[in-house]
Design a protein around this motif. Structure first.
Motif, PDB file in Angstrom:
ATOM      1  N   ASP A   1      15.763  22.528   0.621  1.00 63.38           N
ATOM      2  CA  ASP A   1      14.308  22.647   0.564  1.00 63.38           C
ATOM      3  C   ASP A   1      13.695  21.455   1.304  1.00 63.38           C
ATOM      4  OD1 ASP A   1      11.638  22.983  -0.014  1.00 63.38           O
ATOM      5  OD2 ASP A   1      11.863  22.782  -2.182  1.00 63.38           O
ATOM      6  N   PRO A   2      12.988  21.686   2.405  1.00 66.12           N
ATOM      7  CA  PRO A   2      12.444  20.568   3.175  1.00 66.12           C
ATOM      8  C   PRO A   2      11.186  19.946   2.559  1.00 66.12           C
ATOM      9  CG  PRO A   2      11.835  22.627   4.203  1.00 66.12           C
ATOM     10  CD  PRO A   2      12.747  22.976   3.050  1.00 66.12           C
ATOM     11  N   LEU A   3      10.568  20.588   1.580  1.00 68.85           N
ATOM     12  CA  LEU A   3       9.300  20.090   1.035  1.00 68.85           C
ATOM     13  C   LEU A   3       9.400  18.680   0.447  1.00 68.85           C
ATOM     14  CD1 LEU A   3       6.332  20.717   0.662  1.00 68.85           C
ATOM     15  CD2 LEU A   3       6.907  21.769  -1.528  1.00 68.85           C
ATOM     16  N   PRO A   4      10.416  18.372  -0.389  1.00 71.02           N
ATOM     17  CA  PRO A   4      10.493  16.987  -0.884  1.00 71.02           C
ATOM     18  C   PRO A   4      10.632  15.965   0.248  1.00 71.02           C
ATOM     19  CG  PRO A   4      11.931  18.394  -2.176  1.00 71.02           C
ATOM     20  CD  PRO A   4      11.439  19.210  -1.012  1.00 71.02           C
ATOM     21  N   LEU A   5      11.375  16.305   1.281  1.00 73.31           N
ATOM     22  CA  LEU A   5      11.537  15.405   2.418  1.00 73.31           C
ATOM     23  C   LEU A   5      10.196  15.200   3.133  1.00 73.31           C
ATOM     24  CD1 LEU A   5      13.346  13.746   4.332  1.00 73.31           C
ATOM     25  CD2 LEU A   5      13.767  15.862   5.588  1.00 73.31           C
ATOM     26  N   GLN A   6       9.446  16.267   3.316  1.00 77.87           N
ATOM     27  CA  GLN A   6       8.168  16.170   4.012  1.00 77.87           C
ATOM     28  C   GLN A   6       7.144  15.366   3.216  1.00 77.87           C
ATOM     29  OE1 GLN A   6       7.626  20.368   4.361  1.00 77.87           O
ATOM     30  NE2 GLN A   6       8.712  20.511   6.320  1.00 77.87           N
ATOM     31  N   VAL A   7       7.021  15.671   1.941  1.00 80.86           N
ATOM     32  CA  VAL A   7       6.061  14.960   1.090  1.00 80.86           C
ATOM     33  C   VAL A   7       6.497  13.506   0.916  1.00 80.86           C
ATOM     34  CG1 VAL A   7       5.080  14.834  -1.237  1.00 80.86           C
ATOM     35  CG2 VAL A   7       5.281  17.045  -0.090  1.00 80.86           C
ATOM     36  N   GLY A   8       7.794  13.315   0.678  1.00 80.75           N
ATOM     37  CA  GLY A   8       8.316  11.965   0.526  1.00 80.75           C
ATOM     38  C   GLY A   8       8.151  11.138   1.788  1.00 80.75           C
ATOM     39  N   ALA A   9       8.334  11.757   2.942  1.00 80.56           N
ATOM     40  CA  ALA A   9       8.153  11.039   4.214  1.00 80.56           C
ATOM     41  C   ALA A   9       6.697  10.604   4.382  1.00 80.56           C
ATOM     42  CB  ALA A   9       8.594  11.911   5.386  1.00 80.56           C
ATOM     43  N   ALA A  10       5.770  11.443   3.950  1.00 81.59           N
ATOM     44  CA  ALA A  10       4.351  11.053   3.993  1.00 81.59           C
ATOM     45  C   ALA A  10       4.116   9.853   3.072  1.00 81.59           C
ATOM     46  CB  ALA A  10       3.470  12.225   3.595  1.00 81.59           C
ATOM     47  N   GLY A  11       4.737   9.876   1.898  1.00 86.54           N
ATOM     48  CA  GLY A  11       4.624   8.750   0.974  1.00 86.54           C
ATOM     49  C   GLY A  11       5.220   7.482   1.555  1.00 86.54           C
ATOM     50  N   ILE A  12       6.386   7.604   2.178  1.00 82.79           N
ATOM     51  CA  ILE A  12       7.024   6.445   2.802  1.00 82.79           C
ATOM     52  C   ILE A  12       6.157   5.899   3.933  1.00 82.79           C
ATOM     53  CG2 ILE A  12       8.991   5.771   4.254  1.00 82.79           C
ATOM     54  CD1 ILE A  12      10.741   7.514   2.386  1.00 82.79           C
ATOM     55  N   ALA A  13       5.534   6.794   4.695  1.00 84.00           N
ATOM     56  CA  ALA A  13       4.646   6.350   5.780  1.00 84.00           C
ATOM     57  C   ALA A  13       3.467   5.551   5.218  1.00 84.00           C
ATOM     58  CB  ALA A  13       4.151   7.550   6.581  1.00 84.00           C
ATOM     59  N   LEU A  14       2.874   6.021   4.126  1.00 85.56           N
ATOM     60  CA  LEU A  14       1.771   5.280   3.502  1.00 85.56           C
ATOM     61  C   LEU A  14       2.238   3.924   2.978  1.00 85.56           C
ATOM     62  CD1 LEU A  14      -0.057   8.139   1.565  1.00 85.56           C
ATOM     63  CD2 LEU A  14      -0.871   6.909   3.583  1.00 85.56           C
ATOM     64  N   MET A  15       3.441   3.899   2.420  1.00 83.20           N
ATOM     65  CA  MET A  15       3.988   2.642   1.917  1.00 83.20           C
ATOM     66  C   MET A  15       4.264   1.676   3.073  1.00 83.20           C
ATOM     67  SD  MET A  15       6.395   4.426  -0.944  1.00 83.20           S
ATOM     68  CE  MET A  15       7.401   3.026  -1.335  1.00 83.20           C
ATOM     69  N   ALA A  16       4.730   2.204   4.188  1.00 84.16           N
ATOM     70  CA  ALA A  16       4.975   1.360   5.361  1.00 84.16           C
ATOM     71  C   ALA A  16       3.659   0.794   5.888  1.00 84.16           C
ATOM     72  CB  ALA A  16       5.695   2.158   6.451  1.00 84.16           C
ATOM     73  N   VAL A  17       2.599   1.603   5.888  1.00 86.22           N
ATOM     74  CA  VAL A  17       1.280   1.106   6.299  1.00 86.22           C
ATOM     75  C   VAL A  17       0.853  -0.024   5.359  1.00 86.22           C
ATOM     76  CG1 VAL A  17      -1.174   1.705   6.448  1.00 86.22           C
ATOM     77  CG2 VAL A  17       0.545   3.232   7.424  1.00 86.22           C
ATOM     78  N   ALA A  18       1.121   0.148   4.060  1.00 83.50           N
ATOM     79  CA  ALA A  18       0.757  -0.890   3.091  1.00 83.50           C
ATOM     80  C   ALA A  18       1.477  -2.206   3.374  1.00 83.50           C
ATOM     81  CB  ALA A  18       1.074  -0.416   1.674  1.00 83.50           C
ATOM     82  N   LEU A  19       2.712  -2.113   3.875  1.00 84.41           N
ATOM     83  CA  LEU A  19       3.453  -3.338   4.207  1.00 84.41           C
ATOM     84  C   LEU A  19       2.761  -4.146   5.297  1.00 84.41           C
ATOM     85  CD1 LEU A  19       7.207  -2.240   4.191  1.00 84.41           C
ATOM     86  CD2 LEU A  19       6.140  -3.956   2.731  1.00 84.41           C
ATOM     87  N   PHE A  20       2.066  -3.463   6.186  1.00 84.05           N
ATOM     88  CA  PHE A  20       1.434  -4.133   7.329  1.00 84.05           C
ATOM     89  C   PHE A  20      -0.074  -4.313   7.168  1.00 84.05           C
ATOM     90  CE2 PHE A  20       5.340  -2.206   8.927  1.00 84.05           C
ATOM     91  CZ  PHE A  20       5.967  -3.350   9.407  1.00 84.05           C
TER      92      PHE A  20
END
Length: 123
Positions: free
Chosen positions: A74-93
């Motif tokens: 199921d690709p949905l957890p990967l897609q949603v999780g990747a969006a979350g990781i992207a937001l977290m990466a933005v928070a790092l910077f």
């Protein structure tokens, strides 16, 4: 071997959910304590604590999301999780402050949901 792999993935998903929850709690509690009571700002909101926590959550999340989609397809957890990781990466910077907290909380919420979805697929 297959059962060991599933067990490791499930444990990593649980660790990821724990890290996400702790990260969100750190942001919310830190802001409330510092803004409301003026307590513990040097320690609670230390940028190093935030960076290490986010880096751990991003690392565990990345691994478990890929393992999860490889297992259940199921690709949905990967897609949603990747969006979350992207937001977290933005928070790092992002500079330490309200914007950083909002990016972090939104990111860890999405990532926690993805971990939960992976765990539900494993049963």
């Amino acid at each position: 071997m297959r059962d060991a792999f599933i067990s490791i993935r499930n444990r990593l998903d649980r660790v990821g959910m724990l890290l996400s929850g702790l990260c969100a709690l750190h942001c919310v509690a830190g802001l409330l304590l510092v803004a409301g009571l003026g307590l513990g700002g040097e320690f609670i909101l230390a940028p190093a604590i935030h960076r290490v926590g986010l880096a751990l959550a991003i690392g565990v999340g990345s691994i478990t999301l890929v393992l999860g989609v490889a297992r259940h397809g199921d690709p949905l957890p990967l897609q949603v999780g990747a969006a979350g990781i992207a937001l977290m990466a933005v928070a790092l910077f992002t500079g330490h402050g309200m914007a950083e907290a909002l990016f972090t909380i939104a990111g860890v919420g999405l990532l926690a949901w993805a971990h939960l979805r992976n765990l539900r697929h494993s049963h």
